[in-house]
Enzyme design. Structure first.
Site, PDB file in Angstrom:
ATOM      1  N   TRP A 102       0.833  -1.213   0.000  1.00 59.22           N
ATOM      2  CA  TRP A 102       0.000   0.000   0.000  1.00 59.22           C
ATOM      3  C   TRP A 102       0.860   1.253   0.000  1.00 59.22           C
ATOM      4  CZ3 TRP A 102      -4.330  -1.197  -1.878  1.00 59.22           C
ATOM      5  CH2 TRP A 102      -4.944  -2.417  -1.558  1.00 59.22           C
ATOM      6  N   ASP A 169      -1.677   6.669   6.495  1.00 59.84           N
ATOM      7  CA  ASP A 169      -2.696   5.722   6.030  1.00 59.84           C
ATOM      8  C   ASP A 169      -2.920   4.732   7.167  1.00 59.84           C
ATOM      9  OD1 ASP A 169      -4.186   3.695   4.918  1.00 59.84           O
ATOM     10  OD2 ASP A 169      -2.841   3.327   3.221  1.00 59.84           O
ATOM     11  N   LYS A 193     -11.754  -2.183   6.676  1.00 63.37           N
ATOM     12  CA  LYS A 193     -10.920  -3.090   7.459  1.00 63.37           C
ATOM     13  C   LYS A 193     -11.387  -3.113   8.917  1.00 63.37           C
ATOM     14  CE  LYS A 193      -8.355  -3.573   3.764  1.00 63.37           C
ATOM     15  NZ  LYS A 193      -7.389  -2.572   3.364  1.00 63.37           N
TER      16      LYS A 193
HETATM   17  C1  LIG Z   1      -6.914  -1.983   2.012  1.00 61.24           C
HETATM   18  C2  LIG Z   1      -5.915  -0.889   2.137  1.00 61.24           C
HETATM   19  C3  LIG Z   1      -5.867   0.175   1.218  1.00 61.24           C
HETATM   20  C4  LIG Z   1      -6.754   0.259  -0.001  1.00 61.24           C
HETATM   21  O1  LIG Z   1      -8.025   0.599   0.330  1.00 61.24           O
HETATM   22  P1  LIG Z   1      -9.142   0.822  -0.793  1.00 61.24           P
HETATM   23  O2  LIG Z   1     -10.265   1.362   0.005  1.00 61.24           O
HETATM   24  O3  LIG Z   1      -9.400  -0.506  -1.430  1.00 61.24           O
HETATM   25  O4  LIG Z   1      -8.613   1.799  -1.787  1.00 61.24           O
HETATM   26  C5  LIG Z   1      -4.938   1.167   1.438  1.00 61.24           C
HETATM   27  N1  LIG Z   1      -4.098   1.127   2.484  1.00 61.24           N
HETATM   28  C6  LIG Z   1      -4.098   0.112   3.371  1.00 61.24           C
HETATM   29  C7  LIG Z   1      -3.153   0.133   4.509  1.00 61.24           C
HETATM   30  C8  LIG Z   1      -5.011  -0.923   3.220  1.00 61.24           C
HETATM   31  O5  LIG Z   1      -5.021  -1.938   4.101  1.00 61.24           O
END
Ligand SMILES: *Cc1c(COP(=O)(O)O)cnc(C)c1O
Length: 357
Positions: A102, A169, A193
């Site tokens: 990511w 993030d 998540k």
């Molecule tokens: C799942 C995830 C993403 C991507 O998320 P989307 O909503 O599918 O764009 C980005 N960063 C992390 C750390 C993730 O676990």
């Protein structure tokens, strides 16, 4: 109903009571005899949802005044683009910590916008650890980190101390542990998540860092436009926001971050203890950087994977297979997964060892 223990990495498990309340709201929301899905986002009933959602985020992240909370579409991946668009000056430089898939994607998008410098990376060892001891140049416009590496199973335990605005993030460990949100200039997290269903991304931003790039932005990509519109510049993702609010209510009602941090610690400690003890398995990440959300492990004898899969299936354990980049197993033990499910996984690991060692 057969109970399935859901270890899915994302979209991940949500509390059953939240799913029940969400189902009810699809038919009859707030006793309006209308579905949440068929009322105006400008109705006072939905405005109350938006207000409560924002307030819960602020409370759980302990945010002081000066922060704005948004719920945007486009997934966390859109934030890979929006963060540099809104924060990276034309002649400035953004710094990134590369800790996995990511983070790499975030770097790729930032490079399309402006100068991007990777300050440290753990790519040399397949992202199995968190880089430490690096220096963050003071002139960076911002420094971007990924608090939890969902795929490889590492997690930043000590956030870097710096005068540079921190952008994080937090998609896969938001609201899982005690942090001071005020240490960050921008936090974003895809809901699916640890917060709600796919479809909305929480953004918490310190307003004073915005509007400094000189770049003209499309309205939908401009945090300031969304802030001015109180996160309703256009129709917001009403259902994911509502379910996220229910999950945050659930979290608060049960004791908030202090409570969930303890539970998450217990789950992670128990599972890592078993991985280290069990002769059939081995962890894939540096011990001190082990994620408390995504626990990755492989088998000493991969030819026995099918046998283990059979046992987990019988025990109704679901979503345990590792990401295709890592292989092996990944147990995602997000907030809504109870300790009981982790204990059952441990029992199955022990049964497997007895049978096949
Ligand atoms: C799942 C995830 C993403 C991507 O998320 P989307 O909503 O599918 O764009 C980005 N960063 C992390 C750390 C993730 O676990």
């Amino acid at each position: 109903m057969i109970k399935v223990h859901n270890f899915s990495a994302g979209p991940g498990i949500l509390p059953l009571e939240v799913l029940q309340q969400a189902s009810e709201a699809c038919i009859n929301f707030d006793n309006l005899n209308l579905s949440l899905l068929e009322i105006s986002h400008r109705s006072k009933n939905f405005e109350a949802v938006m207000e409560e959602s924002k307030a819960l985020v602020k409370e759980l992240l302990k945010l002081q005044d000066g922060y704005q909370v948004l719920f945007l579409g486009g997934g966390a991946s859109l934030q890979f683009t929006m963060a540099p668009l809104n924060l990276l000056r034309q002649e400035g430089t953004a710094g990134y910590l590369n800790t996995g898939v990511w983070a790499s994607k975030a770097i790729k998008e930032a490079k399309l916008i402006g100068n991007t410098s990777v300050i440290a990376s753990s790519e040399d060892k397949k992202f199995s650890y968190i880089p430490k001891g690096f220096e963050i140049p003071a002139q960076l416009d911002y420094f971007h980190i990924t608090s939890n590496n969902t795929i490889y199973g590492t997690q930043i335990k000590n956030f870097p101390k710096t005068t540079v605005p921190l952008v994080c993030d937090m998609s896969s460990d938001i609201f899982s542990r005690n942090i001071d949100g005020n240490d960050f200039a921008l936090i974003y997290a895809g809901a699916q998540k640890n917060m709600g269903p796919a479809g909305c991304t929480m953004v918490a931003v310190r307003e004073d860092i915005l509007g400094k790039t000189g770049r003209k932005l499309s309205s939908m990509l401009d945090y300031q436009v969304h802030i001015k519109g109180e996160s309703m510049y256009n129709t917001p993702p009403v259902f994911p926001i509502y379910v996220s609010m229910l999950t945050l209510r659930w979290l608060k009602k049960n004791g908030g971050i202090e409570w969930i941090e303890k539970v998450n610690q217990q789950k992670a400690d128990a599972l890592y203890h078993e991985i280290d003890r069990n002769s059939m398995f081995v962890g894939t990440t540096a011990t001190e950087d082990r994620s408390f959300m995504n626990v990755t492990f492989i088998m000493h004898k991969p030819e026995l994977e099918m046998e283990f899969d059979k046992l987990t299936k019988i025990a109704n354990l679901s979503g345990l297979r590792g990401h295709r980049d890592v292989g092996g197993y990944r147990a995602s033990i997000y907030n809504a997964l109870p300790l009981e499910s982790v204990n059952l996984l441990i029992e199955v690991m022990q049964e497997f060892e007895k049978k096949f060692s």
